[in-house]
Write an enzyme that holds these catalytic residues in place. Sequence first.
Site, PDB file in Angstrom:
ATOM      1  CD  GLN A  43      -2.722  -1.223   2.499  1.00  0.00           C
ATOM      2  OE1 GLN A  43      -2.345  -1.945   3.409  1.00  0.00           O
ATOM      3  NE2 GLN A  43      -3.809  -0.484   2.581  1.00  0.00           N
ATOM      4  CG  HIS A 143      -0.256  -5.665   5.626  1.00  0.00           C
ATOM      5  ND1 HIS A 143      -0.368  -5.030   6.845  1.00  0.00           N
ATOM      6  CD2 HIS A 143      -1.412  -5.386   4.973  1.00  0.00           C
ATOM      7  CE1 HIS A 143      -1.522  -4.400   6.917  1.00  0.00           C
ATOM      8  NE2 HIS A 143      -2.183  -4.599   5.784  1.00  0.00           N
ATOM      9  CD  GLU A 189      -6.707  -6.595   9.142  1.00  0.00           C
ATOM     10  OE1 GLU A 189      -6.815  -6.649   7.903  1.00  0.00           O
ATOM     11  OE2 GLU A 189      -7.233  -5.701   9.818  1.00  0.00           O
ATOM     12  CE1 TYR A 333      -8.945   1.309  10.729  1.00  0.00           C
ATOM     13  CE2 TYR A 333      -9.157  -1.072  10.906  1.00  0.00           C
ATOM     14  CZ  TYR A 333      -8.413   0.042  10.579  1.00  0.00           C
ATOM     15  OH  TYR A 333      -7.141  -0.110  10.100  1.00  0.00           O
ATOM     16  CD  GLU A 405      -4.175  -2.003   9.948  1.00  0.00           C
ATOM     17  OE1 GLU A 405      -5.373  -1.838   9.602  1.00  0.00           O
ATOM     18  OE2 GLU A 405      -3.382  -2.723   9.337  1.00  0.00           O
ATOM     19  CD1 TRP A 450      -5.586   1.777   8.345  1.00  0.00           C
ATOM     20  CD2 TRP A 450      -3.446   1.196   8.538  1.00  0.00           C
ATOM     21  NE1 TRP A 450      -5.286   0.952   7.288  1.00  0.00           N
ATOM     22  CE2 TRP A 450      -3.969   0.584   7.382  1.00  0.00           C
ATOM     23  CE3 TRP A 450      -2.098   0.975   8.847  1.00  0.00           C
ATOM     24  CZ2 TRP A 450      -3.217  -0.227   6.549  1.00  0.00           C
ATOM     25  CZ3 TRP A 450      -1.359   0.165   8.023  1.00  0.00           C
ATOM     26  CH2 TRP A 450      -1.920  -0.431   6.893  1.00  0.00           C
ATOM     27  CE1 TYR A 466      -9.696   4.199   7.351  1.00  0.00           C
ATOM     28  CE2 TYR A 466      -9.342   3.727   5.032  1.00  0.00           C
ATOM     29  CZ  TYR A 466     -10.069   3.546   6.185  1.00  0.00           C
ATOM     30  OH  TYR A 466     -11.175   2.737   6.178  1.00  0.00           O
TER      31      TYR A 466
END
Length: 505
Positions: A43, A143, A189, A333, A405, A450, A466
């Site tokens: 990313q 990731h 994750e 989140y 995050e 994050w 973000y």
Amino acid sequence: MAAAAAFFCALLFISVQHGVLGGYTRNDFPADFVFGAATSAYQYEGAAAEDGRGASIWDTFTHAGKMKDKSTGDVASDGYHKYKGDVKLMTETGLEAYRFSISWSRLIPSGRGAVNQQGLKYYNNIIDELTKRGIQVHVMLYHLDLPQALEDEYAGWLSPRIVEDFTAYADVCFREFGDRVSHWTILAEPNVAALGGYDTGEFAPGRCSDPFGVTKCTVGNSSVEPYVAAHNMILTHAAVVRLYREKYQTLQKGIVGINVLSLWSYPLTDSTADLQAAQRYKDFTYGWILHPLVFGDYPQVMKKAIGSRLPSFSKVQTELVKGTLDFIGVNHYFSLYVSDLPLAKGVRDFIADRSVSCRGLLQGVRFIAQTMQAPTRSMGDPHGLQLMLQHLKESYGDLPIYVQENGKYRKASSNDSLDDTDRVDYIKGYIEGVLNATRNGVNARGYFAWFFVDMFELLSGYQTRYGLYRVDFDDAALPRRAKRSARWYRDFLKSKRQPLQIAQQ
């Protein structure tokens, strides 16, 4: 990977009324607590075809046009070339820690074999730059960006062969970087990677089967593959932890853990069925990964619902995986409400096996339970984070926990405002949630915003932002500019007093 959180249910965002009482400063947190920010390799780095980097499954996925905006991470935030300037911004912001991931295919292009010296140099340079500036280094080994060569050779995470190859890759990282890195997260994750990559098909490698895939997949089995992939991720984590503990930990004195998406679930009603559904959601979401790594087996509720489709651990594997966490990393989140659904008959996938329905409180906002679609609005629930952290302590013991995050996005626009007051309020509230958890005895050790800078998002490409720092993706130079949230974070880290947000239901 905030947008990924959406797939775990119809994505409920809790609207919370706040009142002000007192205040808090950086110094209200324990002395060993760190504040930082995070990025991930695909990313952030860009430079997809430079200096010997091999392709990852995300290169293949995005180049096949799978993103809604048809974007790729070929350039992303160009962190490969701009890391020095970004580390300087981290210093100016006052970051105490920075969490980034290593691209397996940049370091070892084919997934196994020779190390790419240019990739090795890049990561050494980042680590040295951070160390020089007094920023604690947190490294994530994976990731979601598996080398495409291993996907082609043996279907990646669907094969037990991945354990040996990943462990060899981890060995290189520990050997080359471990003298300066003491915080290692093995996998990001795995619950997201397994579901998004092998059930809904919305994440690389994009495998699914009818009727469960959100898009038309050419290969996959949504009923079986998510569980096989997650099982191999758990075995891989355990093998890497054993390697580190036996070969490196005594000398390097580091710690190793795993990262999971961890949303909080409230029961929709106080009925027994909904109370059980809320707990079942937790067991299926993060208990899926954490329960084996603490206790050596899957939650009983999963074993009962999934049956023979859920792989089992041998006695040897149980002993291998049990107790392989020095810490837990969580991505959080928002919170959601869940209610009970009868277990469907016939062919089921992960979502049907979980047998819960998710409800939102915001009228006019539609979410689809079977998808991972990025939500259009985000109203935070800091109390949910506090409850989730306390639940982890109650369920898995007094392990250190890092919030790795947490953040809020805005949709991209041609006139992106730097005045992201809503993000400031969001972060401020969630930091309070962590503080309250520590005051209730949770062994929380860190909070990471994050992203640090705007990046490519795994579900929405460049359609969402973000970052604490704006990146102008329309400018080839990709300049960075501080948003209000970056300035707020800087002031907070300098211990300026912040109003404390107290949730009132």
